[in-house]
Design an enzyme around this catalytic site. Structure first.
Site, PDB file in Angstrom:
ATOM      1  CG  ASP A  28      -0.224  -0.087   2.535  1.00 53.95           C
ATOM      2  OD1 ASP A  28       1.008  -0.319   2.532  1.00 53.95           O
ATOM      3  OD2 ASP A  28      -0.871   0.083   3.582  1.00 53.95           O
ATOM      4  CB  CYS A  29       3.995   1.836  -1.790  1.00 55.75           C
ATOM      5  SG  CYS A  29       5.295   3.066  -1.972  1.00 55.75           S
ATOM      6  N   GLY A  30       2.435   4.764  -1.258  1.00 51.19           N
ATOM      7  CA  GLY A  30       1.956   5.988  -1.870  1.00 51.19           C
ATOM      8  C   GLY A  30       2.901   6.585  -2.888  1.00 51.19           C
ATOM      9  CB  THR A  41       8.074   5.900  -0.723  1.00 49.39           C
ATOM     10  OG1 THR A  41       7.205   4.911  -0.147  1.00 49.39           O
ATOM     11  CG2 THR A  41       7.569   7.267  -0.283  1.00 49.39           C
ATOM     12  CG  ASN A  73       0.692   0.444  -4.658  1.00 47.02           C
ATOM     13  OD1 ASN A  73       0.158   0.436  -3.544  1.00 47.02           O
ATOM     14  ND2 ASN A  73       1.522   1.391  -5.041  1.00 47.02           N
TER      15      ASN A  73
END
Length: 330
Positions: free
Chosen positions: A71-73, A75, A90
């Site tokens: 659940d990477c925004g 980075t 994701n």
């Protein structure tokens, strides 16, 4: 029995669709989403016949991981697993972003995925070939160098040729560095500046700044208040949830910056406030970082909770140190 599924991008998503098949050797579904097995990871495991793992409690060798759910925004996490050649799902609507953006391709990565974006597939290809190979760019470069060296064996280079090659290497490295810098600014820095400007405009126009001044400002205007903020942000069951993409830190940092600029919070509290709202930053990356260090599964199982619990101590301690260094600064 292992089955084949297709995963498509959700609303606002990017990449895919991914058609994947679990095998006896490669059937682990790694959930790195702030602790616990996410429903998307569990559904992928159920539909493929694989095994879902909580990346914050355990891990598996890369060759056994079929899909990594993150659940990477935007980075590093969203690019770490594609670089390893692992299918990456994701949950956030993020495309090619972050320092490893060059490894994020539609063939191995898909974003904004929900449970409704996972389908049974009638694909009948070779299951063993459905997992992409890890990035092998260094190997290809080494092979090319060996071929050139073999072709030039026995030949002596003149001083002019050596100088020309040296200058060419320096120029190419500077050119590549400049290109990557521009790409990073366009994809990461400029969108963040636009986000900050928009958020400040909304705060000013809506009167939200007055509400923040009366609620958050008193907490950040005292040392006990900042210690309380850092302690809450560093709680082990909250920090992995607050950490992804540093979104919380960005938003709160923008809000506090506006209050410092308006004079609602004394400037001497700027440095400790920075550490107070950043106690959770990077907590979601702990299992990924240990995995990149090729740690053993047992090390990751013990290391992740150890780091998360240590934040309860190091978070408030960082605020105290920052407060001490800010004395007399303004």
């Amino acid at each position: 029995m292992y089955k084949t599924i297709t995963i498509k991008a959700g609303d606002g998503g990017w990449g895919g669709p991914l058609t994947i098949t679990a095998t006896e050797k490669c059937h682990k579904i790694l959930s790195v989403t702030g602790g616990g097995i996410h429903p998307v990871a569990q559904k992928i495991a159920d539909m493929t016949g694989g095994e879902a793992l909580d990346g914050f409690k355990t891990t598996a060798p890369d060759e056994e991981v079929l899909v990594a759910v993150v659940d990477c925004g935007g980075t590093a996490r969203c690019g770490v697993y594609p670089k390893k050649g692992i299918f990456t799902v994701n949950l956030m609507p993020v495309g090619q972003a972050g320092p490893l953006a060059q490894f994020i391709t539609p063939e191995i990565y898909v974003s904004a995925v929900t449970e409704k974006n996972i389908f049974e597939s009638d694909y009948k290809g070779d299951a063993a070939s459905t997992k992409p190979a890890a990035a092998d760019e260094p190997k290809s470069k080494d092979r090319a160098k060996e071929e050139i060296a073999a072709a030039n064996s026995g030949k002596k280079e003149g001083i002019i040729v050596k100088i020309g090659k040296g200058v060419g290497n320096v120029v190419s490295k500077f050119f590549q560095a400049g290109r990557e810098t521009i790409e990073m600014i366009i994809k990461n820095v400029l969108p963040f500046m636009a986000f900050t400007s928009t958020l400040l405009g909304i705060i000013s126009a809506s009167g939200l700044g007055n509400v923040i001044a009366k609620t958050i400002s008193p907490l950040c205007s005292t040392l006990p208040g900042m210690l309380g903020i850092s302690f809450v942000c560093a709680l082990p069951f909250l920090s992995p949830i607050l950490g992804p993409g540093a979104v919380i830190a960005q938003v709160v940092g923008t809000l506090l910056g506006a209050q410092f600029a308006l004079g609602n919070i004394p400037p001497q509290y700027a440095l400790p406030a920075l550490f107070a709202i950043d106690a959770q930053v990077g907590a979601d990356f702990v299992p990924v970082g240990l995995s990149l260090g090729e740690s053993e599964p047992q090390t990751i199982e013990m290391g992740v909770p150890a780091v998360l619990f240590s934040r309860i101590v190091t978070g408030p301690l960082a605020v105290l140190i920052a407060f001490a260094f800010s004395i007399g600064m303004y």
